[in-house]
Design a protein around this motif. Sequence first.
Motif, PDB file in Angstrom:
ATOM      1  N   UNK A  77       0.791  -1.516  -0.487  1.00 15.83           N
ATOM      2  CA  UNK A  77      -0.220   0.029   0.267  1.00 15.83           C
ATOM      3  C   UNK A  77       1.172   1.455   0.022  1.00 15.83           C
ATOM      4  N   UNK A  78       1.899   1.029   0.727  1.00 15.65           N
ATOM      5  CA  UNK A  78       2.794   1.967   0.741  1.00 15.65           C
ATOM      6  C   UNK A  78       3.751   2.103  -0.846  1.00 15.65           C
ATOM      7  N   UNK A  79       3.893   1.643  -0.739  1.00 15.03           N
ATOM      8  CA  UNK A  79       4.211   1.715  -2.162  1.00 15.03           C
ATOM      9  C   UNK A  79       3.828   2.099  -3.867  1.00 15.03           C
ATOM     10  N   UNK A  80       2.849   1.885  -3.852  1.00 16.13           N
ATOM     11  CA  UNK A  80       1.542   1.893  -4.405  1.00 16.13           C
ATOM     12  C   UNK A  80       1.054   2.536  -4.511  1.00 16.13           C
ATOM     13  N   UNK A  81      -0.104   2.819  -3.606  1.00 17.16           N
ATOM     14  CA  UNK A  81      -1.303   3.466  -3.467  1.00 17.16           C
ATOM     15  C   UNK A  81      -0.821   4.600  -2.672  1.00 17.16           C
ATOM     16  N   UNK A  82       0.524   4.767  -2.321  1.00 16.68           N
ATOM     17  CA  UNK A  82       0.815   6.269  -1.706  1.00 16.68           C
ATOM     18  C   UNK A  82       1.773   7.153  -2.681  1.00 16.68           C
ATOM     19  N   UNK A  83       3.508   6.176  -2.612  1.00 17.86           N
ATOM     20  CA  UNK A  83       4.435   7.223  -3.156  1.00 17.86           C
ATOM     21  C   UNK A  83       4.170   6.277  -5.069  1.00 17.86           C
ATOM     22  N   UNK A 190      -3.062   4.812   7.792  1.00 19.31           N
ATOM     23  CA  UNK A 190      -1.167   5.545   8.181  1.00 19.31           C
ATOM     24  C   UNK A 190      -0.431   4.459   8.253  1.00 19.31           C
ATOM     25  N   UNK A 191       0.142   3.416   7.417  1.00 15.47           N
ATOM     26  CA  UNK A 191       1.077   2.721   7.571  1.00 15.47           C
ATOM     27  C   UNK A 191       1.189   2.845   6.448  1.00 15.47           C
ATOM     28  N   UNK A 192       0.958   3.471   5.411  1.00 18.82           N
ATOM     29  CA  UNK A 192       0.701   3.701   4.071  1.00 18.82           C
ATOM     30  C   UNK A 192       1.644   4.721   4.063  1.00 18.82           C
ATOM     31  N   UNK A 193       0.979   5.962   4.785  1.00 24.16           N
ATOM     32  CA  UNK A 193       1.513   7.006   4.599  1.00 24.16           C
ATOM     33  C   UNK A 193       3.277   7.273   4.886  1.00 24.16           C
ATOM     34  N   UNK A 194       3.653   6.380   6.092  1.00 23.97           N
ATOM     35  CA  UNK A 194       4.430   6.142   7.317  1.00 23.97           C
ATOM     36  C   UNK A 194       5.880   5.587   6.243  1.00 23.97           C
ATOM     37  N   UNK A 195       5.023   4.275   5.360  1.00 23.73           N
ATOM     38  CA  UNK A 195       6.340   2.955   4.345  1.00 23.73           C
ATOM     39  C   UNK A 195       6.132   4.379   3.297  1.00 23.73           C
TER      40      UNK A 195
END
Length: 331
Positions: A77-83, A190-195
């Motif tokens: 999620x952090x790699x694709x949906x956020x970054x 929350x973790x998606x944004x942090x990662x």
Amino acid sequence: MQGISGTPTRRSGLLPALTSALAFGGSGVAAKPLIEAGLAPLHVVWLRAAGAALVMLPVALRHRHALRRRPGVLFGFGLLAVAGVQACYFAALSRIPVGVALLVEYLAPALVLGWVRFVQRRSVSRSAAVGVVLAVLGLGAVVEVWHGLSFDPLGLLLALGAACCQVGYFVLSDHGSDGDDPVDPLAVIAFGLLIGAALLTALSRPWQMDWHVLTRQAALGDKSVPAILLLAWLVLVATVVAYLTGVLSIRRLSPQVAGVVACLEAVVATVLAWFLLGEKLGGWQLAGGAAVLAGAFIAQTATPKAATDAVAGSSPDPTRDQGLSDSANRA
């Protein structure tokens, strides 16, 4: 996500759904002036993700056990949906209009149906196929293919990259709701944004950013506004408020209604860019945009048929496929 939809209470869910669409739709018109003022697109993405991650840090600490239970979902999620989504989308904004970038990104629901059909090898309904065709034809009108593409090809490719990353968001959201103990959506955000912020730190190198841009004015159409106010809007409203109200609306609305309201994001972005940035679209582009949104709506609300040759480990339950359209769009 099926695990968070709950009992539909549409009246109480419609307002947060509209709020989420309005908030997400305003991200482009806040980011583009910062880019034009001298910040690199990756630096704007990092500022957005890092600022929102700090705001959501207490939520991550409260749900820290989720990182041990479902690390693959959270890192993906952090790699694709956020970054991935934000980096591609903001990079596209530096080359093509806000409305065009977001309309290209709205191919994601159609691409999700392609994932279901060709990767999971599950049949999809005829109406879903119609939605995909309509979205692709509409995209052709938006970019005016008969003129050999009226916009920067690299910008269009970056917007398409955002759409592909958005597919990962839908698929991971679906996986996050699997099992008897699904991941809390607030923990995923929350973790998606942090990662995502951590990954973007290594990629964007914010220590090389021109921080003085944030102390100056930025051009918003024919007006000048403090750059720091645009950043505050981008972090607090277009990210934190947008995600939280989106989750709240998904809890209270059916997947179909949530998907319809989410389509307003592209409309909001196009209208705001028109009035605030002076980015006008022609008649064919407006008609094509309407076709893209209509195709996205059909693709989001169409339920794939029960699988006759489902891949091992995938559920043929059609209600589970609705989880792919359950999540609010995130750019």
